[in-house]
Structures are given as C-alpha cells and as structure tokens.
Design a protein around this motif. Structure first.
Motif: not given
Length: 165
Positions: A74-75, A68-71, A112-114
């Motif tokens: 990145v958002a 969630t933090v990574a999303n 994890m995004p990013g």
C-alpha cells in the motif's frame, strides 16, 4: 486451560520466591514456568497447552508478516505518481466457522491494509473481500487461506464452540 493455570501459578510462585512481585519477575517466572511445562508435558498434562501456544505464536508471526507485506504494498501504491490500484471484489471459500472464528478471521483480514471483508454468504462458507494493489485474486485467496489455517490451528475445534443463533 490447565497448562495456562499452571504457568500463571509458577509465575506467581517465582515472583514470591524472588522477594519482589513486579511485572519483570512475573514475566521471568512465566517464561521459566513455560519452559518447565514444555520439559514435562505428559507428566503435567500440558501437551495441548504447548500445542496451542505454539500455534498462537505461529499465527502472530504469520499475521505480522502478512501485515508488513500489505503495508509495503500500500505504501508503494501511495508513493507511485499514477498508481495502478487494481481494485477487485472476490469471494473466498472458507471452512465452516462459528460466529467467534468468523469475526476473528474477518477482523484479521480487514486489519491488513488494502483489504476489507464485505460479508459472508448465507451458509457461511464464502467470504466476500475487497482488495487493492494485488496482481490477481489467486494471491489474495492464498493469503487469506494462510491466515485462516493459522487461526484455526490455535482455536478449539468447531464442536466445542457454542453457536449463537
């Protein structure tokens, strides 16, 4: 393994006694069986099952939080008109792992995004990672170490794994 077998057996017995073998009754039976096994872990020999299942739940909660933090990060980068991506490639020292645990760790970090795992050192004690949107490598390493610790808490010890060479 014994604890999981007993838990599934209690779920099936619950569903049979309820008169309806459905997913709902099996889930209810599984949860009731889990509670029963946690009330009597020493008598039923399910102490390790209890410990492993709690560690797995902690890992899932940590992964969802990190995801969630990574999303969000990145958002926010995507919504910014001139994002400061701060791309970085860094190495993270990790504990010795088997092929299975290395794969799970790499997959978890890459999901994890990013962040993307680029590879491992020859001795498998360092992992190379590409990441964007983080302030510094210290926060990225700390995040990866949290994931690694949570992952290793529910996996069997290294000596129980069979190495594939």
């Amino acid at each position: 393994m014994r604890g999981l077998f007993l838990n599934v057996l209690l779920a099936v017995v619950w569903a049979l006694f309820s008169g309806e073998v459905s997913l709902r009754e099996l889930v209810i039976g599984f949860l009731l069986g889990y509670a029963l096994l946690n009330f009597f872990p020493d008598a039923l020999g399910t102490r390790s099952y209890q410990r492993t299942s709690f560690a797995l739940l902690r890992f899932v909660a940590l992964f969802i939080r990190e995801l969630t933090v990574a999303n969000v990060q990145v958002a926010l980068l995507a919504l910014h008109p001139r994002p400061d991506l701060k791309p970085m490639i860094f190495k993270v020292e990790i504990h010795p792992h088997t092929d299975t645990t290395l794969t799970l760790l790499a997959a978890t970090v890459t999901l994890m995004p990013g962040s993307v795992v680029l590879g491992f050192s020859q001795d498998r004690r360092e992992m190379f990672v590409h990441a964007i949107g983080l302030e510094n490598t210290r926060t990225a390493r700390a995040s990866i170490h949290r994931v690694e610790s949570a992952l290793m808490a529910f996996l069997p010890p290294l000596s129980l794994h069979k190495e594939v060479t």
